[in-house]
Scaffold this motif. Structure first.
Motif, mmCIF file in Angstrom:
data_model
loop_
_atom_site.group_PDB
_atom_site.id
_atom_site.type_symbol
_atom_site.label_atom_id
_atom_site.label_comp_id
_atom_site.label_asym_id
_atom_site.label_seq_id
_atom_site.Cartn_x
_atom_site.Cartn_y
_atom_site.Cartn_z
ATOM 1 N N ALA A 107 0.382 -1.088 -0.369
ATOM 2 C CA ALA A 107 0.238 -0.053 -0.195
ATOM 3 C C ALA A 107 0.873 1.502 -0.240
ATOM 4 C CB ALA A 107 -0.936 -0.186 1.426
ATOM 5 N N ALA A 108 2.672 1.329 0.628
ATOM 6 C CA ALA A 108 2.962 2.425 0.873
ATOM 7 C C ALA A 108 3.430 2.608 -0.619
ATOM 8 C CB ALA A 108 3.713 2.635 2.035
ATOM 9 N N GLU A 109 4.111 1.629 -1.019
ATOM 10 C CA GLU A 109 4.907 1.745 -2.308
ATOM 11 C C GLU A 109 3.317 2.626 -3.512
ATOM 12 O OE1 GLU A 109 5.599 -2.246 -4.448
ATOM 13 O OE2 GLU A 109 8.008 -2.059 -2.598
ATOM 14 N N HIS A 110 2.166 2.198 -3.075
ATOM 15 C CA HIS A 110 0.869 2.889 -4.210
ATOM 16 C C HIS A 110 0.216 4.332 -4.408
ATOM 17 C CE1 HIS A 110 1.566 -1.262 -5.527
ATOM 18 N NE2 HIS A 110 1.977 -0.824 -6.662
ATOM 19 N N LEU A 111 0.397 4.762 -2.727
ATOM 20 C CA LEU A 111 -0.092 6.021 -1.717
ATOM 21 C C LEU A 111 0.577 6.823 -2.548
ATOM 22 C CD1 LEU A 111 -2.337 4.179 1.005
ATOM 23 C CD2 LEU A 111 -3.500 4.638 -1.351
ATOM 24 N N PRO A 112 0.199 7.896 -2.743
ATOM 25 C CA PRO A 112 0.473 9.446 -2.468
ATOM 26 C C PRO A 112 1.333 9.025 -0.690
ATOM 27 C CG PRO A 112 -1.896 9.446 -2.285
ATOM 28 C CD PRO A 112 -1.461 8.207 -3.169
ATOM 29 N N THR A 113 2.129 10.281 -0.987
ATOM 30 C CA THR A 113 2.477 10.366 0.378
ATOM 31 C C THR A 113 1.662 12.231 0.768
ATOM 32 O OG1 THR A 113 4.359 11.614 -0.896
ATOM 33 C CG2 THR A 113 4.457 9.724 0.109
ATOM 34 N N TRP A 114 1.469 12.840 -0.074
ATOM 35 C CA TRP A 114 1.089 14.402 0.729
ATOM 36 C C TRP A 114 0.123 14.171 1.031
ATOM 37 C CZ3 TRP A 114 -4.066 16.179 0.117
ATOM 38 C CH2 TRP A 114 -4.915 15.105 -0.748
ATOM 39 N N PRO A 115 -0.772 13.304 1.751
ATOM 40 C CA PRO A 115 -2.051 13.353 2.355
ATOM 41 C C PRO A 115 -1.169 13.362 3.903
ATOM 42 C CG PRO A 115 -2.299 12.030 1.039
ATOM 43 C CD PRO A 115 -1.004 12.676 0.373
ATOM 44 N N VAL A 116 -0.368 12.597 4.383
ATOM 45 C CA VAL A 116 0.648 12.329 4.920
ATOM 46 C C VAL A 116 1.568 13.579 5.822
ATOM 47 C CG1 VAL A 116 2.829 10.950 6.811
ATOM 48 C CG2 VAL A 116 0.947 10.021 5.253
ATOM 49 N N ARG A 117 1.724 14.011 4.594
ATOM 50 C CA ARG A 117 2.602 15.005 4.593
ATOM 51 C C ARG A 117 1.893 16.011 5.403
ATOM 52 N NH1 ARG A 117 8.261 14.303 2.549
ATOM 53 N NH2 ARG A 117 7.475 12.977 0.532
ATOM 54 N N LEU A 118 1.004 16.406 4.880
ATOM 55 C CA LEU A 118 -0.357 17.745 5.442
ATOM 56 C C LEU A 118 -0.443 17.619 6.947
ATOM 57 C CD1 LEU A 118 -2.533 17.708 2.188
ATOM 58 C CD2 LEU A 118 -0.977 19.878 3.153
ATOM 59 N N GLY A 123 -0.240 19.034 12.645
ATOM 60 C CA GLY A 123 0.011 18.513 13.343
ATOM 61 C C GLY A 123 0.720 19.871 13.904
ATOM 62 N N PHE A 124 2.365 20.030 13.073
ATOM 63 C CA PHE A 124 2.928 20.931 14.136
ATOM 64 C C PHE A 124 2.120 22.945 14.232
ATOM 65 C CE2 PHE A 124 6.040 17.953 13.820
ATOM 66 C CZ PHE A 124 7.378 18.230 13.506
ATOM 67 N N ALA A 125 1.646 23.171 13.552
ATOM 68 C CA ALA A 125 1.303 24.395 13.276
ATOM 69 C C ALA A 125 0.142 24.073 14.690
ATOM 70 C CB ALA A 125 0.086 24.349 11.745
ATOM 71 N N VAL A 126 -0.665 23.299 14.647
ATOM 72 C CA VAL A 126 -1.499 22.864 15.822
ATOM 73 C C VAL A 126 -0.912 23.214 16.953
ATOM 74 C CG1 VAL A 126 -3.175 21.746 17.342
ATOM 75 C CG2 VAL A 126 -3.381 21.622 14.374
ATOM 76 N N VAL A 127 0.013 22.483 17.479
ATOM 77 C CA VAL A 127 0.977 22.900 18.694
ATOM 78 C C VAL A 127 1.166 23.926 19.152
ATOM 79 C CG1 VAL A 127 3.088 21.356 20.282
ATOM 80 C CG2 VAL A 127 1.555 19.561 18.636
ATOM 81 N N GLY A 128 1.820 24.306 17.747
ATOM 82 C CA GLY A 128 2.549 25.816 17.440
ATOM 83 C C GLY A 128 1.891 27.010 18.128
ATOM 84 N N ALA A 129 0.034 27.015 17.909
ATOM 85 C CA ALA A 129 -0.773 27.602 17.851
ATOM 86 C C ALA A 129 -1.017 27.505 19.292
ATOM 87 C CB ALA A 129 -2.387 27.525 17.453
ATOM 88 N N ILE A 130 -1.080 26.026 19.814
ATOM 89 C CA ILE A 130 -1.452 25.751 21.470
ATOM 90 C C ILE A 130 0.218 26.653 22.220
ATOM 91 C CG2 ILE A 130 -1.342 24.141 23.216
ATOM 92 C CD1 ILE A 130 -2.388 22.383 21.438
#
Length: 247
Positions: A107-118, A123-130
């Motif tokens: 599955a990892a070979e055929h699925l795009p990685t951009w959703p995980v990157r987003l 996650g970084f943005a939310v914790v940074g806002a907190i």
């Protein structure tokens, strides 16, 4: 799912070293730098023990969390933002590994990685806002309850929840089954928090307080302050009374 407990335990071991050295702003920055270098070099150095404790796949999230805490505690600055951004870049390095470990190599070979990157960026943005206090005015009472039950929910949802889903998947419609399992796991997590975590936590805190008080009372310095036995006919030593209404 419970493999994350071992990752968390290793983080506590690393933090114990920091505690022994002193939890100061400077020491935490040094710790972040040393851990970053170790995590970046561990895969290529060939030392299994170093890789095991440097945890290169997960280190960026822990280190960024420390930097966000320092922002919250002491205010943001260019150095802390640099640490966070560098960890965000390092986190992208192991996206393929995380996808393969969670979804399987095919599955990892055929699925795009951009959703995980987003998701990672979000996650970084939310914790940074907190950390920056963006959500300080949010005072919803249910949030504290929701936060309190997250850990027992984490412990029970995987095997118990999946077992229930596999057992009833041919007997109930999928939406009804998923909603029912979520409700049951949430209610069970609240019961664990209310009737196990809170009483046990109070007992542990009280026991620790009593232990600390016993250590202080039996310390050599405290024993020297205690009056010795009075001689016959000697006037009784007057000591101040505390907490008895005498001022």
């Amino acid at each position: 799912m419970y493999w994350t407990l071992f990752v968390e335990l290793k983080f506590y071991v690393l933090m114990a070293i920091v505690v022994l050295c002193g939890v100061t702003y400077r020491n935490l920055l040094v710790f972040c730098g040393v851990w970053t270098v170790a995590a970046a070099l561990a895969p290529s150095l060939g030392f299994p023990a170093l890789a095991a404790f440097a945890m290169p796949q997960y280190a960026p999230f822990f280190i960024a969390g420390i930097a966000f805490y320092l922002m919250r505690r002491f205010g943001p600055n260019a150095l802390l933002w640099g640490i966070v951004l560098f960890q965000l870049l390092l986190a992208q390095r192991y996206i393929g590994y995380r996808m393969a470990s969670n979804l399987g190599h095919v599955a990892a070979e055929h699925l795009p990685t951009w959703p995980v990157r987003l998701i990672i960026i979000a996650g970084f943005a939310v914790v940074g806002a907190i950390a920056l206090g963006v959500f300080d005015k949010v005072r919803w009472r249910w949030l504290s309850i929701a936060g309190a039950i997250t850990y027992p929910l984490y412990l029970i949802h995987m095997f118990i929840g999946m077992t229930l889903i596999h057992h009833f998947r041919d007997r109930l419609p999928a939406p009804v089954l998923v909603a029912s399992v979520i409700a049951l796991m949430t209610a069970t997590a609240w019961l664990i928090h209310r009737h196990v975590e809170r009483p046990v936590g109070k007992w542990v805190r009280d026991s620790m307080k009593r232990g600390i008080q016993d250590v202080r009372l039996n310390s050599p310095a405290r024993r020297q302050d205690r009056p010795g036995p009075s001689l016959p006919g000697a006037p009784e030593e007057r000591r101040p009374l505390h907490g008895a209404g005498v001022h």
